[in-house]
Design a protein around this motif. Structure first.
Motif, PDB file in Angstrom:
ATOM      1  N   SER A   1      77.650  -0.172  36.824  1.00 14.10           N
ATOM      2  CA  SER A   1      77.505  -0.106  38.270  1.00 14.10           C
ATOM      3  C   SER A   1      76.032  -0.263  38.630  1.00 14.10           C
ATOM      4  N   GLU A   2      75.751  -0.353  39.911  1.00 20.07           N
ATOM      5  CA  GLU A   2      74.372  -0.523  40.332  1.00 20.07           C
ATOM      6  C   GLU A   2      73.578   0.775  40.252  1.00 20.07           C
ATOM      7  N   SER A   3      74.258   1.894  40.410  1.00 21.44           N
ATOM      8  CA  SER A   3      73.564   3.182  40.436  1.00 21.44           C
ATOM      9  C   SER A   3      74.169   4.137  39.416  1.00 21.44           C
ATOM     10  N   VAL A   4      73.440   5.208  39.155  1.00 20.68           N
ATOM     11  CA  VAL A   4      73.869   6.212  38.188  1.00 20.68           C
ATOM     12  C   VAL A   4      75.124   6.925  38.693  1.00 20.68           C
ATOM     13  N   THR A   5      76.084   7.110  37.802  1.00 23.03           N
ATOM     14  CA  THR A   5      77.299   7.848  38.136  1.00 23.03           C
ATOM     15  C   THR A   5      77.238   9.237  37.521  1.00 23.03           C
ATOM     16  N   VAL A   6      77.844  10.189  38.212  1.00 20.84           N
ATOM     17  CA  VAL A   6      77.936  11.571  37.728  1.00 20.84           C
ATOM     18  C   VAL A   6      79.408  11.945  37.675  1.00 20.84           C
ATOM     19  N   LEU A   7      79.904  12.241  36.469  1.00 20.36           N
ATOM     20  CA  LEU A   7      81.292  12.632  36.276  1.00 20.36           C
ATOM     21  C   LEU A   7      81.361  14.117  35.970  1.00 20.36           C
ATOM     22  N   GLU A   8      82.438  14.760  36.412  1.00 22.83           N
ATOM     23  CA  GLU A   8      82.654  16.175  36.136  1.00 22.83           C
ATOM     24  C   GLU A   8      84.016  16.366  35.487  1.00 22.83           C
TER      25      GLU A   8
ATOM     26  N   TRP B   1      91.726  19.968  33.472  1.00 26.03           N
ATOM     27  CA  TRP B   1      91.586  18.974  32.413  1.00 26.03           C
ATOM     28  C   TRP B   1      91.541  17.557  32.984  1.00 26.03           C
ATOM     29  N   THR B   2      90.776  17.389  34.035  1.00 29.72           N
ATOM     30  CA  THR B   2      90.641  16.080  34.674  1.00 29.72           C
ATOM     31  C   THR B   2      89.170  15.743  34.855  1.00 29.72           C
ATOM     32  N   TRP B   3      88.887  14.454  34.816  1.00 32.19           N
ATOM     33  CA  TRP B   3      87.561  13.928  35.148  1.00 32.19           C
ATOM     34  C   TRP B   3      87.535  13.547  36.620  1.00 32.19           C
ATOM     35  N   SER B   4      86.409  13.771  37.272  1.00 31.63           N
ATOM     36  CA  SER B   4      86.214  13.370  38.659  1.00 31.63           C
ATOM     37  C   SER B   4      84.845  12.723  38.797  1.00 31.63           C
ATOM     38  N   LYS B   5      84.776  11.688  39.590  1.00 28.61           N
ATOM     39  CA  LYS B   5      83.501  11.046  39.893  1.00 28.61           C
ATOM     40  C   LYS B   5      82.929  11.698  41.136  1.00 28.61           C
TER      41      LYS B   5
END
Length: 672
Positions: free
Chosen positions: A269-276, A282-286
Motif C-alpha cells: 500500500s502507499e502508507s503504513v498499515t497497523v493491524l490488531e 481471535w480476529t485481525w483488524s486493520k
C-alpha cells in the motif's frame, strides 16, 4: 566431573546451593545451626554464611532478638536479621559466591550427582534427572557449545530443565526440547510475548511472505498454530478483507492484544498499515489511523514508549532507505512526523532500537545496500534532539539483521550479519553508562549467528530469560534458543568503568546518583550489606567476643559514613551537571530561535527571488513579442514600397489612344 566454568560460579539455584551448604556444614535442618561450619570458618565469613543460609532456606528473620549475654547467638541473629527481605535466590547466589572465594576448590570435593530415571507425571514422558546428595534435581536439556555451536547433552552439574524458569546455565545459549508442530522456518518475522506465550507472525521463507500466527507456550514449551478468523477493514466497518502475508514487520504487545506495524508485502500500500489481533475474538483488524501517515516500509524499528509507538527508518516499496522518525499515539491513533534537531542516523534498515528510562531512544547498527553500521545514536524524546555519544568497552563490529531485547538497563543484542558471515557474539550494552561487553560467543553455522532472528524477554518468578527464534544463515531456521543472563554479567559494565564525561549529559540525573548508591548500598542499624560479603580482606572476628562484635559494628558505621560522604559528593556533582545541562538547554533554545529566524529570512529572500524570476520571464516574453511585431512592420513596409513602385510604372505606361484623344503629345516610341 567437569571443571567449574565462570558462568556457573554465581548460580542462584538449589542444586549448587545445597551442595555448597552440605560442604560448608549447613546440611542439617534449615533452622539448626552447624558446629561444622563454625569450625571450618572461624571469622566473619561464618556469620555471613549462616545468615545467607537461613535467608535462603527459611526466609526473612522473624524470631525475637536474643539476649545480649549470649554474644554468639546475638551475632548470628544480627547477621540473619540484617539481610532484611533479600530474595532467597539472591541469598543462594551470595552463599555460593562467598564459599568459592574462601575455598575455590570446594566443588571438586563434593560427591558427583547421581543419575536416575524419572517419569514426568504431567506429560507422561520419561526423562533423565540429576539428583544431588540432598535429593534436589533438575531434568535434562541441551546446551549450545560456545566452541563449535553444536548441541551438547548434559553430563555434569550444568544441567537445565525443560521449563524456562529452572534454567541453571548462565550466559550460554540453550536449545530446549520443545513439543508440538513447529512453525515453518523463517526470518524477518515479528515476535512478542503476552502472558508467558511467545507469538510469531509473518516472515520470509524462500522468498515467500508468510501470514500465519504461531504461539509457543513458554511454560510447557509447546508449539501451536492460532486459527485466525478473517481480518476486517476497521473496527467500525466489519467488512472482511484478506490478510496480506508480510515480512520485516514489527509485532508489539499492547493491552493484551498484538499490534502488527508495517512490513513488506507483495502488493504494498502507499502508507503504513497497523493491524490488531484481538485475543478475545481471535480476529485481525486493520486499524484506522490519522495524521501524517508514513509511507509503507519494512525493516524498520517500532518501539513502545508509554502509550506511543516510535518508528524509525526502514526500506520503502521502491527499496529506498529511510531515516525518518514517526510517532503513533495509540490513544488517538494519530501519526506525527518528527523533525528532530541534531544529526540523525543515516538512512538504514534492519537495525535495532530500545528505550531507556522512558526518555531516550537508542538506535544501533543496521545496513544500507552496500555496507553495515556499528554506530550508536541516541534521541532525547523530550527535547527531540539526536546525538551520537562515544561508546565504551568492547565496541561491537558492524552488523545488520540482528535482534535486541532489554532487561532493566541492559540491552542484549544477538545475531546479525556483516555481508560476509553471521555475527557470533551475543553482546550487552549498559544503557546508563553506554559500556559494551560480550556475554558469550558461538561458533559454526548456528541459528544464533543468523540474520532476521527474533529476540524477546520472558519474565517468570523474578527470572528473566531471553528467547530467540528463527533466522537465516544459509538455511532457514525454526529453532528456539534461550539464554539466562547472569547477575554478574548484567552488572559488569556498570561496576568496572565509570560513566564517560560525554555521556552523563544524556542520562537522567537521578540515574547518576542511583548508580553510585547501588554500588555502595547501605542499610540502617547494623544490616549486612553485600559489599561487606564481597570483602575478602576483612579482619577475622572472634565469634565468642562481644567486644569484637562491637568493633565490627563500629567499623561498619565508619564505612557507612565514608560512603555517605562519597554519595553526598556525587549528589553535589549531579547538581552541577544539572546546572550545566540547564545552561546547555538554554543555549540550545537560543540557537534554535536564531536558526528559525535565519530560516524565516531565507524563506523571505527565496520568495523575493522567485517573484523576480517571474518578472524576468514576463519581460522576456514581451521582448519576444516586440521582435515579432518589428518583423511584421518591416514586412508591411516592404510590401507597401513594392505596391507604390508598381503603381508608378503602370501610370507611366498608360499613353495610346486615350492620350491622343486628350491631346497628349505622342511618346517617342509612337513616333518611331
Amino acid at each position: 566431573m567437569a571443571t567449574m566454568t565462570r558462568a556457573s560460579s554465581g548460580l542462584a539455584y538449589p542444586d549448587r546451593f545445597y551442595a555448597a551448604a552440605s560442604y560448608a556444614g549447613f546440611g542439617g535442618s534449615p533452622t539448626s545451626s552447624s558446629k561444622a561450619a563454625i569450625s571450618r570458618f572461624q571469622n566473619d565469613v561464618a556469620l555471613l554464611l549462616y545468615g545467607l543460609h537461613q535467608q535462603a532456606t527459611v526466609g526473612p528473620c522473624n524470631i525475637p532478638k536474643p539476649r545480649a549475654w549470649n554474644p554468639v547467638e546475638h551475632s548470628k541473629w544480627t547477621s540473619w536479621h540484617g539481610l532484611g527481605n533479600m530474595a532467597s535466590t539472591e541469598a543462594m547466589r551470595l552463599f555460593v559466591k562467598i564459599l568459592e572465594e574462601e575455598d575455590p576448590a570446594w566443588y571438586s570435593r563434593v560427591p558427583e550427582f547421581i543419575v536416575e530415571p524419572v517419569v514426568d507425571v504431567e506429560m507422561n514422558n520419561p526423562k533423565t534427572k540429576s539428583v544431588t546428595p540432598n535429593g534436589h534435581s533438575s531434568p535434562k536439556q541441551r546446551i549450545v557449545s560456545p566452541k563449535n555451536g553444536s548441541v551438547l547433552e548434559p553430563h555434569d552439574k550444568d544441567v537445565v530443565s525443560d521449563c524456562l524458569v529452572s534454567v541453571d546455565v548462565y550466559d550460554q545459549w540453550v536449545a530446549p526440547s520443545v513439543s508440538g508442530q513447529p512453525p515453518r522456518a523463517r526470518y524477518e518475522h515479528g515476535a512478542a510475548i503476552i502472558q508467558e506465550k511467545m507469538y510469531i507472525f509473518g516472515g520470509n521463507h524462500n522468498g515467500r511472505y508468510l501470514n500465519d500466527l504461531q504461539v509457543l507456550d513458554l511454560r510447557s514449551l509447546t508449539w501451536s498454530k492460532v486459527e485466525m478468523k478473517a481480518a476486517v477493514e476497521t473496527l467500525e466497518s466489519p467488512s472482511p478483507t484478506r490478510l496480506a502475508p508480510c515480512a520485516g514487520n514489527s509485532l508489539i504487545a499492547w493491552k493484551n492484544n498484538l499490534l502488527c506495524v508495517a512490513g513488506h508485502t507483495k502488493d504494498p500500500s502507499e502508507s503504513v498499515t497497523v493491524l490488531e489481533f484481538d485475543m478475545q475474538t481471535w480476529t485481525w483488524s486493520k486499524l484506522k489511523t490519522n495524521g501524517k501517515i508514513p509511507v509503507s516500509r519494512g525493516g524498520q524499528t517500532v518501539t513502545l514508549v508509554g502509550t506511543s509507538l516510535v518508528m524509525f527508518g526502514g526500506e520503502d516499496a521502491k527499496r529506498s532507505l529511510l531515516s525518518d522518525l514517526h510517532i503513533l499515539d495509540l490513544e488517538t491513533m494519530t501519526w506525527d512526523e518528527i523533525d528532530a534537531v541534531g544529526v540523525p542516523p543515516s538512512p538504514r534498515a534492519d537495525h535495532v532500537a530500545a528505550v531507556h528510562a522512558e526518555r531516550y531512544l537508542l538506535i544501533f547498527g543496521g545496513g544500507s545496500h552496500a555496507t553495515c553500521f556499528n554506530d550508536l545514536h541516541v534521541l532525547d524524546l523530550q527535547s527531540m534532539e539526536w546525538s551520537r555519544p562515544k561508546q565504551q568497552g568492547d565496541v561491537p563490529t558492524a552488523r545488520a539483521g540482528h535482534a535486541g531485547a532489554t532487561v532493566g538497563e541492559n540491552w542484549f543484542i544477538a545475531g546479525g550479519g556483516d555481508n560476509k558471515s553471521g555475527v557470533s557474539e551475543t553482546i550487552v550494552l549498559n544503557m546508563s553508562t553506554l559500556v559494551w561487553s560480550v556475554v558469550t560467543t558461538v561458533k559454526g553455522r548456528v541459528p544464533i549467528a543468523s540474520e532476521g532472528l527474533s529476540l524477546v524477554v520472558s519474565s517468570c518468578k523474578g527470572e528473566d530469560i531471553l528467547v530467540s527464534f528463527g533466522g537465516y544463515n544459509g538455511r532457514y531456521s525454526n529453532e528456539v534458543h534461550v539464554i539466562k543472563p547472569s547477575h554478574k554479567s548484567a552488572l559488569n559494565s556498570k561496576i568496572e568503568r565509570p560513566v564517560p564525561d560525554d555521556v552523563v549529559a544524556l542520562l537522567p540525573m537521578e540515574n547518576v546518583a542511583r548508580d553510585v548508591q547501588s554500588e555502595f548500598e547501605t542499610v540502617q542499624d547494623g544490616k549486612i550489606r553485600e559489599i561487606v560479603m564481597d570483602n575478602a580482606d576483612s579482619e577475622p572476628v572472634n565469634i565468642g567476643s562481644e567486644e569484637t562484635s562491637e568493633q565490627l559494628i563500629a567499623s561498619l558505621k565508619a564505612e557507612k559514613e565514608e560512603l555517605e560522604a562519597a554519595l553526598s559528593k556525587e549528589q553535589v556533582y549531579s547538581v552541577q551537571l544539572k546546572q550545566e545541562l540547564a545552561g546547555a538547554e538554554t543555549r540550545n533554545t537560543d540557537l534554535t530561535k536564531e536558526l528559525q529566524s535565519v530560516r524565516g529570512q531565507l524563506a523571505a529572500e527565496q520568495s523575493r527571488c522567485f517573484k523576480l524570476e517571474v518578472d524576468v520571464a514576463e519581460l522576456r516574453q514581451k521582448l519576444q513579442n516586440m521582435e515579432t511585431l518589428q518583423k511584421e512592420v518591416e514586412l508591411l513596409q516592404r510590401q507597401k514600397a513594392a505596391s507604390e513602385q508598381a503603381a508608378l510604372k503602370q501610370k507611366q505606361s498608360s499613353g495610346g489612344v486615350w492620350g491622343w484623344l486628350a491631346g497628349a503629345p505622342p511618346s517617342q516610341n509612337d513616333d518611331a
